[in-house]
Design an enzyme around this catalytic site. Structure first.
Site, PDB file in Angstrom:
ATOM      1  N   HIS A  67      19.608  84.092  52.210  1.00 11.40           N
ATOM      2  CA  HIS A  67      20.749  84.173  51.297  1.00 11.40           C
ATOM      3  C   HIS A  67      22.055  84.049  52.090  1.00 11.40           C
ATOM      4  O   HIS A  67      22.926  83.246  51.753  1.00 11.40           O
ATOM      5  CB  HIS A  67      20.719  85.486  50.512  1.00 11.40           C
ATOM      6  CG  HIS A  67      22.010  85.800  49.799  1.00 11.40           C
ATOM      7  ND1 HIS A  67      22.457  85.083  48.722  1.00 11.40           N
ATOM      8  CD2 HIS A  67      22.957  86.739  50.040  1.00 11.40           C
ATOM      9  CE1 HIS A  67      23.629  85.571  48.325  1.00 11.40           C
ATOM     10  NE2 HIS A  67      23.958  86.573  49.115  1.00 11.40           N
ATOM     11  N   ASP A  96      42.708  57.028  53.630  1.00 12.41           N
ATOM     12  CA  ASP A  96      41.356  57.597  53.766  1.00 12.41           C
ATOM     13  C   ASP A  96      41.396  58.592  54.921  1.00 12.41           C
ATOM     14  O   ASP A  96      42.460  58.871  55.467  1.00 12.41           O
ATOM     15  CB  ASP A  96      40.319  56.489  54.042  1.00 12.41           C
ATOM     16  CG  ASP A  96      38.919  56.904  53.602  1.00 12.41           C
ATOM     17  OD1 ASP A  96      38.472  57.992  54.021  1.00 12.41           O
ATOM     18  OD2 ASP A  96      38.284  56.161  52.829  1.00 12.41           O
ATOM     19  N   TRP A 132      21.262  87.354  58.695  1.00 16.09           N
ATOM     20  CA  TRP A 132      22.041  86.144  58.993  1.00 16.09           C
ATOM     21  C   TRP A 132      22.790  86.290  60.310  1.00 16.09           C
ATOM     22  O   TRP A 132      23.210  85.309  60.902  1.00 16.09           O
ATOM     23  CB  TRP A 132      22.982  85.789  57.853  1.00 16.09           C
ATOM     24  CG  TRP A 132      24.342  86.431  57.934  1.00 16.09           C
ATOM     25  CD1 TRP A 132      24.696  87.655  57.439  1.00 16.09           C
ATOM     26  CD2 TRP A 132      25.528  85.897  58.540  1.00 16.09           C
ATOM     27  NE1 TRP A 132      26.011  87.914  57.721  1.00 16.09           N
ATOM     28  CE2 TRP A 132      26.556  86.856  58.390  1.00 16.09           C
ATOM     29  CE3 TRP A 132      25.836  84.709  59.202  1.00 16.09           C
ATOM     30  CZ2 TRP A 132      27.850  86.670  58.874  1.00 16.09           C
ATOM     31  CZ3 TRP A 132      27.136  84.534  59.690  1.00 16.09           C
ATOM     32  CH2 TRP A 132      28.120  85.501  59.521  1.00 16.09           C
ATOM     33  N   SER A 160      27.812  68.942  62.594  1.00 17.18           N
ATOM     34  CA  SER A 160      28.450  68.473  61.361  1.00 17.18           C
ATOM     35  C   SER A 160      29.845  69.085  61.204  1.00 17.18           C
ATOM     36  O   SER A 160      30.819  68.390  60.918  1.00 17.18           O
ATOM     37  CB  SER A 160      27.564  68.819  60.165  1.00 17.18           C
ATOM     38  OG  SER A 160      28.290  68.737  58.975  1.00 17.18           O
ATOM     39  N   SER A 161      29.942  70.404  61.417  1.00 18.37           N
ATOM     40  CA  SER A 161      31.230  71.091  61.240  1.00 18.37           C
ATOM     41  C   SER A 161      32.250  70.607  62.252  1.00 18.37           C
ATOM     42  O   SER A 161      33.426  70.419  61.925  1.00 18.37           O
ATOM     43  CB  SER A 161      31.074  72.598  61.408  1.00 18.37           C
ATOM     44  OG  SER A 161      30.344  73.115  60.347  1.00 18.37           O
ATOM     45  N   HIS A 244      33.683  86.289  63.808  1.00 13.10           N
ATOM     46  CA  HIS A 244      34.894  86.731  63.125  1.00 13.10           C
ATOM     47  C   HIS A 244      35.814  85.571  62.754  1.00 13.10           C
ATOM     48  O   HIS A 244      36.240  85.481  61.602  1.00 13.10           O
ATOM     49  CB  HIS A 244      35.635  87.868  63.817  1.00 13.10           C
ATOM     50  CG  HIS A 244      36.505  88.544  62.811  1.00 13.10           C
ATOM     51  ND1 HIS A 244      36.016  89.442  61.899  1.00 13.10           N
ATOM     52  CD2 HIS A 244      37.787  88.323  62.477  1.00 13.10           C
ATOM     53  CE1 HIS A 244      36.980  89.759  61.058  1.00 13.10           C
ATOM     54  NE2 HIS A 244      38.072  89.100  61.393  1.00 13.10           N
ATOM     55  N   GLU A 246      34.837  82.758  62.079  1.00 16.45           N
ATOM     56  CA  GLU A 246      34.071  82.141  60.985  1.00 16.45           C
ATOM     57  C   GLU A 246      34.474  82.730  59.627  1.00 16.45           C
ATOM     58  O   GLU A 246      34.568  82.032  58.624  1.00 16.45           O
ATOM     59  CB  GLU A 246      32.570  82.342  61.237  1.00 16.45           C
ATOM     60  CG  GLU A 246      31.661  82.021  60.061  1.00 16.45           C
ATOM     61  CD  GLU A 246      31.583  80.544  59.734  1.00 16.45           C
ATOM     62  OE1 GLU A 246      31.994  79.729  60.587  1.00 16.45           O
ATOM     63  OE2 GLU A 246      31.135  80.218  58.629  1.00 16.45           O
ATOM     64  N   TYR A 248      37.339  83.768  58.819  1.00  9.22           N
ATOM     65  CA  TYR A 248      38.613  83.178  58.403  1.00  9.22           C
ATOM     66  C   TYR A 248      38.467  81.706  58.068  1.00  9.22           C
ATOM     67  O   TYR A 248      39.228  81.171  57.257  1.00  9.22           O
ATOM     68  CB  TYR A 248      39.678  83.435  59.474  1.00  9.22           C
ATOM     69  CG  TYR A 248      39.966  84.911  59.553  1.00  9.22           C
ATOM     70  CD1 TYR A 248      40.696  85.525  58.543  1.00  9.22           C
ATOM     71  CD2 TYR A 248      39.442  85.700  60.548  1.00  9.22           C
ATOM     72  CE1 TYR A 248      40.912  86.878  58.548  1.00  9.22           C
ATOM     73  CE2 TYR A 248      39.652  87.065  60.571  1.00  9.22           C
ATOM     74  CZ  TYR A 248      40.387  87.651  59.565  1.00  9.22           C
ATOM     75  OH  TYR A 248      40.582  89.001  59.569  1.00  9.22           O
ATOM     76  N   SER A 259      47.604  78.830  46.924  1.00 10.50           N
ATOM     77  CA  SER A 259      49.026  78.549  47.089  1.00 10.50           C
ATOM     78  C   SER A 259      49.446  77.258  46.401  1.00 10.50           C
ATOM     79  O   SER A 259      50.633  76.995  46.244  1.00 10.50           O
ATOM     80  CB  SER A 259      49.379  78.455  48.580  1.00 10.50           C
ATOM     81  OG  SER A 259      49.044  79.657  49.220  1.00 10.50           O
ATOM     82  N   HIS A 293      35.089  94.725  66.186  1.00  9.52           N
ATOM     83  CA  HIS A 293      35.082  95.729  65.103  1.00  9.52           C
ATOM     84  C   HIS A 293      33.802  95.629  64.279  1.00  9.52           C
ATOM     85  O   HIS A 293      33.529  96.500  63.459  1.00  9.52           O
ATOM     86  CB  HIS A 293      36.340  95.636  64.222  1.00  9.52           C
ATOM     87  CG  HIS A 293      36.456  94.421  63.384  1.00  9.52           C
ATOM     88  ND1 HIS A 293      37.639  93.786  63.138  1.00  9.52           N
ATOM     89  CD2 HIS A 293      35.545  93.707  62.699  1.00  9.52           C
ATOM     90  CE1 HIS A 293      37.448  92.752  62.364  1.00  9.52           C
ATOM     91  NE2 HIS A 293      36.183  92.672  62.088  1.00  9.52           N
ATOM     92  N   HIS A 294      33.005  94.587  64.508  1.00 13.30           N
ATOM     93  CA  HIS A 294      31.679  94.515  63.887  1.00 13.30           C
ATOM     94  C   HIS A 294      30.668  95.346  64.673  1.00 13.30           C
ATOM     95  O   HIS A 294      29.520  95.448  64.280  1.00 13.30           O
ATOM     96  CB  HIS A 294      31.194  93.065  63.823  1.00 13.30           C
ATOM     97  CG  HIS A 294      32.068  92.185  62.994  1.00 13.30           C
ATOM     98  ND1 HIS A 294      31.869  92.017  61.633  1.00 13.30           N
ATOM     99  CD2 HIS A 294      33.152  91.431  63.293  1.00 13.30           C
ATOM    100  CE1 HIS A 294      32.790  91.192  61.160  1.00 13.30           C
ATOM    101  NE2 HIS A 294      33.587  90.829  62.143  1.00 13.30           N
ATOM    102  N   THR A 319      48.102  89.374  56.297  1.00 14.13           N
ATOM    103  CA  THR A 319      47.387  89.240  55.030  1.00 14.13           C
ATOM    104  C   THR A 319      48.229  89.805  53.902  1.00 14.13           C
ATOM    105  O   THR A 319      48.305  89.232  52.808  1.00 14.13           O
ATOM    106  CB  THR A 319      46.028  89.953  55.102  1.00 14.13           C
ATOM    107  OG1 THR A 319      45.398  89.595  56.325  1.00 14.13           O
ATOM    108  CG2 THR A 319      45.142  89.549  53.943  1.00 14.13           C
ATOM    109  N   LYS A 322      50.903  87.434  52.790  1.00 14.99           N
ATOM    110  CA  LYS A 322      50.413  86.400  51.874  1.00 14.99           C
ATOM    111  C   LYS A 322      50.351  86.918  50.445  1.00 14.99           C
ATOM    112  O   LYS A 322      50.834  86.285  49.511  1.00 14.99           O
ATOM    113  CB  LYS A 322      49.031  85.929  52.308  1.00 14.99           C
ATOM    114  CG  LYS A 322      49.073  85.192  53.622  1.00 14.99           C
ATOM    115  CD  LYS A 322      47.874  84.285  53.766  1.00 14.99           C
ATOM    116  CE  LYS A 322      48.187  83.109  54.636  1.00 14.99           C
ATOM    117  NZ  LYS A 322      48.822  82.009  53.946  1.00 14.99           N
ATOM    118  N   ARG A 441      22.283  99.069  54.339  1.00 20.91           N
ATOM    119  CA  ARG A 441      22.043  97.729  53.823  1.00 20.91           C
ATOM    120  C   ARG A 441      20.704  97.213  54.344  1.00 20.91           C
ATOM    121  O   ARG A 441      20.111  97.804  55.228  1.00 20.91           O
ATOM    122  CB  ARG A 441      23.185  96.793  54.247  1.00 20.91           C
ATOM    123  CG  ARG A 441      23.318  96.629  55.729  1.00 20.91           C
ATOM    124  CD  ARG A 441      24.600  95.916  56.118  1.00 20.91           C
ATOM    125  NE  ARG A 441      24.516  94.486  55.888  1.00 20.91           N
ATOM    126  CZ  ARG A 441      25.175  93.567  56.598  1.00 20.91           C
ATOM    127  NH1 ARG A 441      25.960  93.950  57.593  1.00 20.91           N
ATOM    128  NH2 ARG A 441      25.061  92.302  56.335  1.00 20.91           N
TER     129      ARG A 441
END
Lengths: 516, 378
Positions: A67, A96, A132, A160-161, A244, A246, A248, A259, A293-294, A319, A322, A441
């Protein structure tokens, strides 16, 4: 010479057209969204009540892992790349993407990556089952043999990315119409420019960490094996140094979408454009110095723990800027509430709630109680579902008339919104409570203490799933027909994409527009 | 007059509220917040949690308040005309500075609690906590006392054949016991994959990582039973390795520790004793259920691990069987080296049981002394 698309299947196979490739990315993402959604519903069905009813623990772990992987790499990231493909050339007045052949390739390797990844369900040992975040040594020494397929899948996704990101940077830096200075670019273009740099910075780190796993598994190295002098915590540092930023990568383009939409339906220019650009850049910079922090519970020294806590708290500032800017954009506007606006407003409110729980999680001593509980699950679903998914949905409603030339059915769109909004909150809000009450979890079964919250979450999840089926129906219905859209589509829309007819011709801006 | 669509919206909201009323009425019984816990640290953590939560609430009310007022007043349907203002340096600076000040103010209490949590020096008792797939081992440092703590919830409850107890999945066969008013340090590590030792009431959560020994500590004043779970995904039975801590008076603790030490001495002595086949077999049955059944199946039919029923090892030579159980599998790390985990008596019982149960009927048996000799011979 103007010409249309080729006929038949080869159009899609060989296309170098940004609009074709954008559409393929979006459909691919939509497919993966449903696949990942089915896995989520298996999880919620098992957790509907205590006891093991539907799946065994080993399969449950495969569900949570797949998932996460499918939603992050298969649904959210390709959707944003699809939107970038469709919109960036049209927003900056380019004919293009800068590198159209590479564009074709960066899309077409994706289906193979996910075929590789999902084929593991049909192999001995089953699909990846280590979460994951695939912490070693659970994902190396103790992993099923299929982990190798996962590793190569991640490699291909990464290639790809990276190719997609290079293309986007090359396009934005080289192909802007004359007069389109950087500080005149729509915010969606800005946020994607910054996102693309993040991708180039961290996808190689991900590739590196899975390659180290590959070496540990097959070639006898011990990067992450304590028994061989390796370090399992090193894995986490490398993973989150990718992980991390990732996060963002999955939210900055969303900031750009919102926006664009809020000013359109408030009929008022975006408030604080330049501070939005600086805030986006600050968030991107901070994303590189907060990864640990993870890992507040891995036993880092006190100084490191405190430093990562302070850096993480700092993220609240850009943040906040924004959110305040969006709210001020709405203030004294002349608002209407079409479906894209509804999704965008929900984005601002619910993403802010996710931001609040993020601020709570930043407080390291409190994180010892939150870490790896459903409170974290609630937090990141509040930033990712209203953040990424709602903004993508808003973008589809907003630009679909431009893509296919037809208006969607507003009543159905609003129904979709309210069902999704209700479903999301019923699913994820109770998870704050079950988490605070102590539910870890990634467990397939739990004490009846948390039974009520879980039952509510499960009901909400099926409602949310049903709402997305309605979304599919609406999109297909709009493509098949409907009221014809004007070039401008929305009363308050501004920008180059609204100067071309709807549907946008196969080739746009073959001669660059003049920007005043 | 409300339009039709608005009327149906109002109606659905009212119906929705009525539907959740009974739920709200019983909400008093639901646990929805973090526990305050029973230590000074856990209370500090709870206070920090509530403080940051209230700060978020205030900011939320302000931001969402402005938004809702705007959505109500500044809508086109009310004839609102859009202003065209779009920047203000003062505002930007203000809403950068104010949050920064709040965050700095928040950092002080957070740092001080963090320091306290890290101050694990000068403990009176040291306990080595080792995470295994899927159980905890506790070694009381400086004593002979060492034991595993397994989930004790019967599988019939998990499979919904029996009613679930109050402490479903949060109960163990042998709890960790610590005394009141004593600084206890936990040295947390793991034998296989990463686990995380978490007891919410103590506000102790430390990752158990192979190759690392992480320190955490607690000082509990109140006697009681405090429960927790593994908090880091560690494989198939991650959800089934709970923690149960019994905090007792110092006197009771001393008594318990002496009893445990005597038990350990007994086990040691028993290693040289000879057991009858029936003693070995019936003892093995229980030990099999707690140690082997998770992977090899309750009836030896196999699962994540291979079947015991008719297996080459269990129906082959005794030496190979001893090697597999004592040293683990060279090919599959999931089959751990049980020679390190269990005493010779238990190993003898398990191996005897495996060789004779599930129709294996080898008719032979293993004595504790065989285990000791085999281990010495390596």
């Amino acid at each position: 010479m103007a010409h249309g698309p080729a006929k038949g299947f080869t159009r899609w196979l060989f296309t170098t057209n940004h609009k074709d490739i954008g559409s393929m990315y979006l459909w691919f993402s939509f497919t993966m969204f449903f696949l990942g959604g089915i896995f989520a519903l298996v999880i919620r069905a098992e957790l509907f009540e205590p006891g093991l009813q539907i799946v065994k623990p080993e399969f449950f772990n495969q569900m949570t892992t797949m998932h996460g992987l499918i939603m992050v790499f298969g649904a959210v990231m390709p959707a944003f790349v699809g939107l970038a493909n469709w919109m960036i050339p049209m927003m900056i007045g380019a004919p293009d993407m800068a590198l159209p052949r590479m564009n074709n390739w960066s899309f077409w390797i994706l289906p193979f990556a996910f075929a590789l990844l999902t084929s593991t369900f049909f192999m001995a040992g089953g699909a990846p089952n280590f979460g994951w975040t695939f912490y070693a040594p659970l994902s190396t020494t103790y992993a099923p043999d299929t982990v190798t397929f996962f590793i190569f899948g991640v490699h291909i996704i990464g290639i790809s990315s990276i190719m997609g990101a290079i293309n986007i940077i090359a396009t934005i830096l080289n192909m802007r119409a004359p007069g389109m200075t950087l500080m005149k670019m729509p915010l969606f273009v800005w946020t994607w420019l910054i996102t693309a740099y993040l991708l180039i910075a961290v996808m190689p780190v991900l590739a590196g960490v899975v390659t180290m796993m590959l070496m540990d598994i097959h070639f006898g190295t011990s990067f992450f094996d304590a028994a061989g002098g390796g370090d399992p915590v090193l894995f986490q540092h490398i993973f989150w140094f990718f992980g991390h930023p990732e996060v963002y990568i999955m939210i900055l383009p969303a900031f750009g979408i919102v926006s664009a939409i809020i000013p359109t339906f408030a009929r008022k220019p975006l408030f604080g454009y330049s501070s939005m650009v600086y805030a986006t850049a600050s968030i991107a910079f901070l994303s590189f110095i907060v990864w640990a922090h993870h890992m507040f519970t891995v036993g880092m020294p006190l100084v490191a723990e405190a430093a990562f806590m302070y850096a993480t708290m700092l993220i609240a500032i850009p943040t906040g800027v924004k959110v305040f800017n969006w709210v001020t954009t709405m203030w004294k506007g002349s608002m209407t509430f079409e479906t894209p606006m509804l999704f965008s407003i929900a984005f601002v409110i619910l993403f802010t709630i996710g931001g609040f729980s993020g601020l709570m999680l930043a407080i390291a001593p409190a994180d010892f109680q939150y870490h790896d509980t459903y409170f974290v699950v609630a937090h990141f679903h509040y930033v990712l579902v209203p953040g990424a998914i709602f903004s993508i949905t808003a973008a589809v409603y907003y630009w679909l008339p431009k893509w296919c030339g037809n208006m969607y059915d507003e009543a159905l769109g609003k129904t979709h919104f309210w069902l999704a909004f209700a479903g999301l909150n019923i699913t994820f809000f109770p998870m704050h409570f079950s988490g605070l009450a102590g539910m870890p979890r990634r467990i397939p079964d739990y004490n009846p203490l948390w039974a009520d919250w879980n039952m509510i979450s499960s009901v909400g999840a099926f409602l949310f799933g049903a709402a997305q089926l309605l979304f599919l129906v609406i999109v297909i219905k709009t493509i098949m027909g409907g009221r014809k859209a004007t070039a401008r589509v929305w009363e308050g829309s501004h920008g180059l994409e609204w100067t071309v007819p709807s549907p946008a011709p196969y080739h746009t801006f073959t001669t660059p527009p003049e920007i005043k | 007059m409300l339009s039709n669509s608005k009327r149906s919206l109002v109606l659905s909201v009212v119906v929705g509220i009525l539907a959740v009323m009974p739920v709200l009425a019983s909400a008093g019984e639901w646990q929805y917040n973090m526990t305050e816990g029973v230590t000074s640290i856990s209370k500090d953590v709870y206070d920090l949690h509530m403080l940051i939560f209230y700060i978020c609430c205030v900011i939320g009310i302000l931001v969402f308040g402005v938004m809702f007022v705007s959505m109500f007043l500044h809508r086109k349907s009310r004839g609102a005309v859009a202003s065209q203002f779009h920047e203000s340096l003062t505002l930007e600076l203000l809403w950068t500075a104010v949050p920064a000040i709040i965050l700095i103010a928040m950092a002080f209490p957070a740092t001080s609690t963090l320091k306290d949590m890290y101050d694990s020096d000068d403990p009176e008792i040291d306990i080595l906590v080792t995470g295994h797939q899927w159980k905890w081992r506790y070694d009381y440092q400086g004593t002979e006392v060492s034991f595993f703590s397994n989930l004790s919830t019967p599988s019939a409850q998990i499979d919904n054949e029996q009613e679930k107890g109050q402490h479903y999945l949060l109960e163990v066969d042998e709890p960790l016991v610590i005394p009141t008013n004593t600084k206890v340090r936990f040295l947390v590590t793991a034998a296989d994959v990463i686990h995380s030792w978490w007891v919410p009431d103590l506000a102790v959560k430390r990752d158990a990582i192979p190759g690392y020994t992480n320190a955490a500590w607690t000082y509990v004043e109140k006697e009681g039973v405090y429960r927790g779970q593994c908090a880091e995904l560690c494989g198939k039975d991650h959800g089934f390795m709970p923690i149960e801590v019994h905090v007792v008076s110092k006197a009771k603790y001393a008594e318990w520790l002496a009893g445990k030490a005597a038990q350990a001495a007994e086990v040691k002595a028993a290693s040289s004793k000879t057991f009858s086949f029936d003693e070995l077999y019936s003892g093995g049955e229980t030990l099999y259920a707690t140690n082997c059944a998770a992977c090899h199946g309750g009836n030896g039919e196999g699962g994540v691990g291979p079947a015991i029923k008719g297996s080459k090892i269990a129906t082959g030579g005794i030496t190979d069987h001893l090697d597999m159980v004592i040293n683990g599998s060279p090919n599959n790390p999931m089959m751990a080296a049980y020679g390190e985990q269990l005493d010779p008596v238990s190993l003898a019982k398990i191996i005897t049981f495996q060789r004779n149960a599930f129709g294996n009927n080898m008719g032979d048996s293993v004595q504790p002394l065989d285990i000791v000799t085999y281990k010495q011979g390596q």
